[in-house]
Motif scaffolding. Structure first.
Motif, PDB file in Angstrom:
ATOM      1  N   ALA A 107       0.827  -1.211   0.000  1.00 41.67           N
ATOM      2  CA  ALA A 107       0.000   0.000   0.000  1.00 41.67           C
ATOM      3  C   ALA A 107       0.860   1.258   0.000  1.00 41.67           C
ATOM      4  O   ALA A 107       0.505   2.267  -0.634  1.00 41.67           O
ATOM      5  CB  ALA A 107      -0.933  -0.002   1.208  1.00 41.67           C
ATOM      6  N   ILE A 108       1.992   1.212   0.686  1.00 42.06           N
ATOM      7  CA  ILE A 108       2.901   2.360   0.699  1.00 42.06           C
ATOM      8  C   ILE A 108       3.466   2.604  -0.696  1.00 42.06           C
ATOM      9  O   ILE A 108       3.533   3.746  -1.166  1.00 42.06           O
ATOM     10  CB  ILE A 108       4.042   2.144   1.716  1.00 42.06           C
ATOM     11  CG1 ILE A 108       3.483   2.061   3.140  1.00 42.06           C
ATOM     12  CG2 ILE A 108       5.079   3.251   1.612  1.00 42.06           C
ATOM     13  CD1 ILE A 108       2.779   3.330   3.594  1.00 42.06           C
ATOM     14  N   TYR A 109       3.857   1.529  -1.367  1.00 43.76           N
ATOM     15  CA  TYR A 109       4.388   1.678  -2.723  1.00 43.76           C
ATOM     16  C   TYR A 109       3.323   2.231  -3.677  1.00 43.76           C
ATOM     17  O   TYR A 109       3.616   3.093  -4.514  1.00 43.76           O
ATOM     18  CB  TYR A 109       4.914   0.336  -3.243  1.00 43.76           C
ATOM     19  CG  TYR A 109       6.294   0.014  -2.760  1.00 43.76           C
ATOM     20  CD1 TYR A 109       7.402   0.698  -3.239  1.00 43.76           C
ATOM     21  CD2 TYR A 109       6.504  -0.986  -1.813  1.00 43.76           C
ATOM     22  CE1 TYR A 109       8.681   0.403  -2.795  1.00 43.76           C
ATOM     23  CE2 TYR A 109       7.781  -1.287  -1.361  1.00 43.76           C
ATOM     24  CZ  TYR A 109       8.861  -0.588  -1.854  1.00 43.76           C
ATOM     25  OH  TYR A 109      10.132  -0.876  -1.404  1.00 43.76           O
ATOM     26  N   VAL A 110       2.099   1.742  -3.567  1.00 46.08           N
ATOM     27  CA  VAL A 110       1.017   2.239  -4.427  1.00 46.08           C
ATOM     28  C   VAL A 110       0.805   3.735  -4.203  1.00 46.08           C
ATOM     29  O   VAL A 110       0.714   4.516  -5.167  1.00 46.08           O
ATOM     30  CB  VAL A 110      -0.287   1.465  -4.166  1.00 46.08           C
ATOM     31  CG1 VAL A 110      -1.462   2.133  -4.893  1.00 46.08           C
ATOM     32  CG2 VAL A 110      -0.163   0.014  -4.617  1.00 46.08           C
ATOM     33  N   SER A 111       0.725   4.154  -2.957  1.00 46.43           N
ATOM     34  CA  SER A 111       0.470   5.563  -2.653  1.00 46.43           C
ATOM     35  C   SER A 111       1.607   6.451  -3.141  1.00 46.43           C
ATOM     36  O   SER A 111       1.367   7.521  -3.711  1.00 46.43           O
ATOM     37  CB  SER A 111       0.256   5.748  -1.155  1.00 46.43           C
ATOM     38  OG  SER A 111       1.424   5.412  -0.419  1.00 46.43           O
ATOM     39  N   VAL A 112       2.848   6.010  -2.967  1.00 46.35           N
ATOM     40  CA  VAL A 112       3.995   6.848  -3.332  1.00 46.35           C
ATOM     41  C   VAL A 112       4.133   6.950  -4.846  1.00 46.35           C
ATOM     42  O   VAL A 112       4.323   8.057  -5.388  1.00 46.35           O
ATOM     43  CB  VAL A 112       5.291   6.300  -2.699  1.00 46.35           C
ATOM     44  CG1 VAL A 112       6.513   6.961  -3.324  1.00 46.35           C
ATOM     45  CG2 VAL A 112       5.278   6.539  -1.196  1.00 46.35           C
TER      46      VAL A 112
END
Length: 419
Positions: A306-311
């Motif tokens: 989820a962090i990678y998607v948001s960034v």
């Protein structure tokens, strides 16, 4: 008979000062001592880029007296802002230890999508602008899926995106090649002609200083309630005074020409919001955690995908917004939009501003400082009528120097036990 002074009990000492490895110095003298110790330990922060800006200003002012003129400084802030917005997304990706080489092509493609919808389809600015930004968001989500689901390295899929979206730009523009924005376009007016009045600028200045003081007072209150060492109130007030004087004089000096353009004000607002999200939210702490050690972050329960998607989504969204602002500034979109040095300038600005290529270290303010450095170099060389080839050489040298400083400071942190 006098008694020997008693040692402070554990309960009378703040939790973060009870361990000598975490001790925080008090007072202005203690803060200065702590700053020196951090520099010796490799924690340089934004010190190199600030020193670099001072050196750049002195060198160019000595060679070209108009460099620090009000008119030139206004131009620097105005033209630095759009690429700075793109660089802001690069900062986020670099915090994860990844890279996006396609932000230039994405910015051009998003701007072309917006311009064609307005020119050929007759769309109003707002829906066309929204579609252009969403194009960037969708591209970022695609990148994140390629990374998290398939395992394609960011260097590979972003390099592919650089080529693919450059081709998509040519396809969208078609035989026209160039789309000129309408003379009465609000985007064109916003990017080129809108400036804050003196009254608006000084009101905004007061709001910034008050917000800074209130934020620090809340921090002091929360840390005291948690039994932690609070920031020094006198130091907070001193910093607020310096901020008021510094921004006040800069506002006055820029006002001699045209004052603050809407573009740098928007850019500064975006930098502030991203910095707030990184420092004060759970999401921001997770970004630094993943960038510092992905496996440790995963084991601690952080939803790494989820962090990678948001960034990645934010990075491409900022690229799209920056491309649209560049289109408004240039009043048109062409086949060369985003395909010149926009891509490398945005990446170089993030690195030069102090964001580590190794992940886990950096700040949203890196994008602002880095792009001001690069725009200052470009402006100074242009005033001196230096060939553009020299500008590329100088930019490359500055980028190499920034990476070298980052590598040296990283080794110093490791040797001093700071990681």
């Amino acid at each position: 008979m006098s008694q020997a002074p008693t040692e402070p009990t554990a309960s009378s000492v703040a939790a973060d000062a009870s361990d000598e490895r975490l001790i925080q110095s008090q007072g202005i003298g203690g803060v200065l001592s702590g700053f020196v110790n951090r520099v010796r330990g490799g924690e340089l922060g934004m010190l190199p880029v600030i020193v670099g800006l001072i050196v750049i200003a002195i060198v160019f002012q000595l060679n070209e007296p108009t460099f620090l003129s009000s008119r030139n400084l206004v131009s620097i802030t105005q033209f630095a802002a759009p690429v700075g917005v793109i660089s802001l997304g690069i900062v986020l990706v670099l915090l994860l230890g990844e890279i996006d080489l396609s932000v230039g092509s994405v910015s051009g493609f998003a701007a072309a999508s917006m311009a064609v919808l307005m020119d050929s389809r007759g769309w109003d600015l707002l829906p066309a602008l929204l579609v252009g930004i969403l194009v960037g968001t969708a591209i970022g989500c695609l990148y994140a899926l390629l990374y998290t689901w398939i395992g394609v390295p960011s260097f590979v899929f972003s390099l592919a995106g650089l080529l693919a979206f450059q081709g998509a730009l040519l396809f969208v523009l078609g035989d026209k090649g160039t789309v000129v924005l309408p003379q009465d376009s609000a985007l064109r007016s916003f990017a080129r002609e809108k400036f804050l009045s003196d009254g608006q600028a000084y009101v905004l200045l007061v709001v910034i200083v008050v917000a800074y003081v209130v934020s620090n007072l809340l921090t002091i209150r929360r840390r005291r309630a948690a039994g932690l060492t609070p920031p020094s109130l006198p130091l907070v007030l001193v910093k607020a005074g310096l901020l008021l004087v510094g921004l006040g004089y800069l506002t006055y000096y820029l006002g001699i020409d045209r004052g603050w353009s809407y573009l740098p004000v928007l850019f500064a607002l975006l930098v502030f919001l991203v910095d707030l999200a990184l420092r004060r939210t759970t999401w921001g702490r997770h970004v630094f955690a993943v960038g510092g050690n992905e496996e440790a972050a995963r084991r601690s329960g952080i939803r790494v995908p989820a962090i990678y998607v948001s960034v990645f989504a934010l990075c491409s969204t900022f690229a799209a917004l920056g491309g649209i602002l560049i289109a408004g500034q240039l009043t048109s979109v062409s086949q060369s939009s985003g395909t010149t040095d926009t891509n490398l300038t945005a990446i170089a600005a993030a690195v030069i501003g102090g964001t580590s290529l190794f992940g886990g270290r950096g700040s949203a303010w890196s994008a602002m400082l880095g792009i001001v450095v690069l725009q200052s170099i470009q402006s100074g060389l242009n005033l001196m009528n230096v060939d553009s080839s020299v500008r590329f050489i100088v930019t490359g040298a500055v980028l190499l120097l920034a990476v070298a400083i980052d590598s040296v400071s990283r080794k110093a942190r490791t040797s001093s036990g700071r990681g």
